[in-house]
Design a protein around this motif. Structure first.
Motif, PDB file in Angstrom:
ATOM      1  N   ASN A 117       0.829  -1.208   0.000  1.00 21.29           N
ATOM      2  CA  ASN A 117       0.000   0.000   0.000  1.00 21.29           C
ATOM      3  C   ASN A 117       0.864   1.259   0.000  1.00 21.29           C
ATOM      4  N   LYS A 118       0.191   2.414  -0.029  1.00 20.68           N
ATOM      5  CA  LYS A 118       0.904   3.692  -0.100  1.00 20.68           C
ATOM      6  C   LYS A 118       1.766   3.920   1.136  1.00 20.68           C
ATOM      7  N   LYS A 119       1.298   3.470   2.293  1.00 18.50           N
ATOM      8  CA  LYS A 119       2.083   3.640   3.520  1.00 18.50           C
ATOM      9  C   LYS A 119       3.404   2.898   3.414  1.00 18.50           C
ATOM     10  N   GLN A 120       3.368   1.685   2.863  1.00 16.77           N
ATOM     11  CA  GLN A 120       4.595   0.914   2.728  1.00 16.77           C
ATOM     12  C   GLN A 120       5.563   1.574   1.758  1.00 16.77           C
ATOM     13  N   VAL A 121       5.028   2.219   0.725  1.00 25.19           N
ATOM     14  CA  VAL A 121       5.886   2.922  -0.235  1.00 25.19           C
ATOM     15  C   VAL A 121       6.752   3.947   0.491  1.00 25.19           C
ATOM     16  N   LEU A 124       9.249   2.333   3.040  1.00 28.43           N
ATOM     17  CA  LEU A 124      10.398   1.701   2.392  1.00 28.43           C
ATOM     18  C   LEU A 124      11.493   2.725   2.076  1.00 28.43           C
ATOM     19  N   GLU A 125      11.100   3.945   1.741  1.00 27.38           N
ATOM     20  CA  GLU A 125      12.102   4.986   1.494  1.00 27.38           C
ATOM     21  C   GLU A 125      12.938   5.220   2.750  1.00 27.38           C
ATOM     22  N   ILE A 126      12.264   5.236   3.899  1.00 27.78           N
ATOM     23  CA  ILE A 126      12.963   5.420   5.167  1.00 27.78           C
ATOM     24  C   ILE A 126      13.858   4.221   5.457  1.00 27.78           C
ATOM     25  N   ARG A 136      20.523   2.957  -4.548  1.00 26.58           N
ATOM     26  CA  ARG A 136      20.246   1.785  -5.378  1.00 26.58           C
ATOM     27  C   ARG A 136      18.745   1.512  -5.488  1.00 26.58           C
ATOM     28  N   PHE A 137      17.935   2.379  -4.873  1.00 18.85           N
ATOM     29  CA  PHE A 137      16.491   2.175  -4.755  1.00 18.85           C
ATOM     30  C   PHE A 137      15.758   2.972  -5.830  1.00 18.85           C
ATOM     31  N   ALA A 138      15.110   2.262  -6.737  1.00 17.50           N
ATOM     32  CA  ALA A 138      14.345   2.918  -7.803  1.00 17.50           C
ATOM     33  C   ALA A 138      12.992   3.394  -7.306  1.00 17.50           C
ATOM     34  N   GLY A 139      12.566   2.879  -6.166  1.00 16.08           N
ATOM     35  CA  GLY A 139      11.284   3.270  -5.603  1.00 16.08           C
ATOM     36  C   GLY A 139      10.372   2.080  -5.404  1.00 16.08           C
TER      37      GLY A 139
END
Length: 237
Positions: A117-121, A124-126, A136-139
Motif C-alpha cells: 500500500n501507499k504507507k509501505q511505499v 520503504l524509502e525510510i 540503489r532504490f528505484a522506488g
C-alpha cells in the motif's frame, strides 16, 4: 542438521501449514524448518503500530526457544523485532525485507519494490535510507491489496504486481523487482514468468541467506550496533 524456526508475526496460524510446506520444499536437505505464529498478534503487519505490537511477541518466542535452533527467520517483509532479536541470541536472525533488498542490490544497479500500500511505499524509502542503499532504490509502487486478501483472487494480485513492476522498470529504471510481502510467495513463479528482470521473493531469500550464514558459522557482531541486553555494559561501551 540445521534447525531453523520461522516465526509468522501474526495472531493466526492459517499461514503456518502452507509456509511449512513452502520452506520444506526449498530448504536444503540437511535443514529442518519449523513454523510458528503468535498466540496473540495482529492479523497482518501493515503499519508501525502493528509492527510494534508484534515485535515483543516475536522476541518472547525467540527468547524461549534460544538454544534449540541454529537460526531464526521472522517471516514478514517489515522485519518486526529483527534488530532487537539479534541482541538476545547468539545465532543469526534474518528478516525477509532486509535480506531481499540487499540481495536485489547485488543483481542490478537499481531495484524496485511491489509494495502492499501507499504507507509501505513511504516506509520503504525510510528503511532503505537506514540500510544505506537509497542510491540503489528505484522506488516502490503500491498494488493496494491487503496482506490477508492477496490470495483471494490470485490472478488479480499477479496483474497488479505486474503493473507495479512495469512502472518501476519503465519509469524508474529498476533492473530488479522485489516482492514487498512474504504473502506473495505463492505467486512468485507466475510473476517471474511475466517479467524479464530478476524477481526476488523475500521468504525464500531469507531462508537461503540464513542457511548460508549457519553453514559458514557466522552470526551478528556484538561489538557495537548489537549488544547483549542481559550483560552489564562497561563504562564507555
Amino acid at each position: 542438521m540445521k534447525k531453523i524456526l520461522a516465526i509468522n508475526p501474526v495472531g493466526t496460524d492459517i499461514w503456518d501449514e502452507s509456509d511449512y510446506s513452502y520452506f520444506k520444499k526449498h530448504a536444503s536437505g540437511d535443514t529442518e524448518v519449523e513454523v510458528v505464529s503468535l498466540k496473540d498478534g495482529p492479523e497482518s503487519v501493515e503499519s508501525y503500530y502493528l509492527e510494534a505490537y508484534a515485535s515483543p511477541r516475536v522476541l518472547d518466542i525467540i527468547k524461549n526457544a534460544d538454544g534449540r535452533y541454529d537460526g531464526f527467520l521472522v517471516n514478514c517483509f517489515a522485519d518486526p523485532g529483527v534488530r532487537a532479536a539479534r541482541e538476545i541470541t547468539d545465532v543469526p536472525v534474518i528478516g525477509p525485507g532486509e535480506a531481499s533488498m540487499l540481495t536485489a542490490s547485488m543483481l542490478g544497479h537499481k531495484f524496485g519494490v511491489a509494495a502492499i500500500n501507499k504507507k509501505q511505499v513511504t516506509a520503504l524509502e525510510i528503511k532503505v535510507m537506514e540500510m544505506g542503499i537509497i542510491q540503489r532504490f528505484a522506488g516502490a509502487r503500491a498494488v493496494n491489496i491487503g496482506v490477508s486478501s492477496l490470495l483471494d483472487a490470485p490472478q488479480e494480485t499477479v496483474e497488479e504486481v505486474i503493473k507495479a513492476a512495469d512502472f518501476l522498470i519503465g519509469e524508474r529504471g529498476a533492473e530488479v523487482i522485489v516482492l514487498g510481502c512474504t504473502g506473495m510467495a505463492y505467486l512468485a513463479e507466475e510473476i517471474k514468468k511475466r517479467l524479464t528482470v530478476p524477481v526476488i521473493e523475500p521468504a525464500l531469500t531469507a531462508l537461503k541467506l540464513l542457511e548460508t550464514l549457519i553453514d559458514m558459522g557466522l552470526t551478528h557482531s556484538k561489538e557495537a550496533l548489537y549488544s547483549n541486553p542481559f550483560k552489564k555494559q562497561k563504562e564507555g561501551d
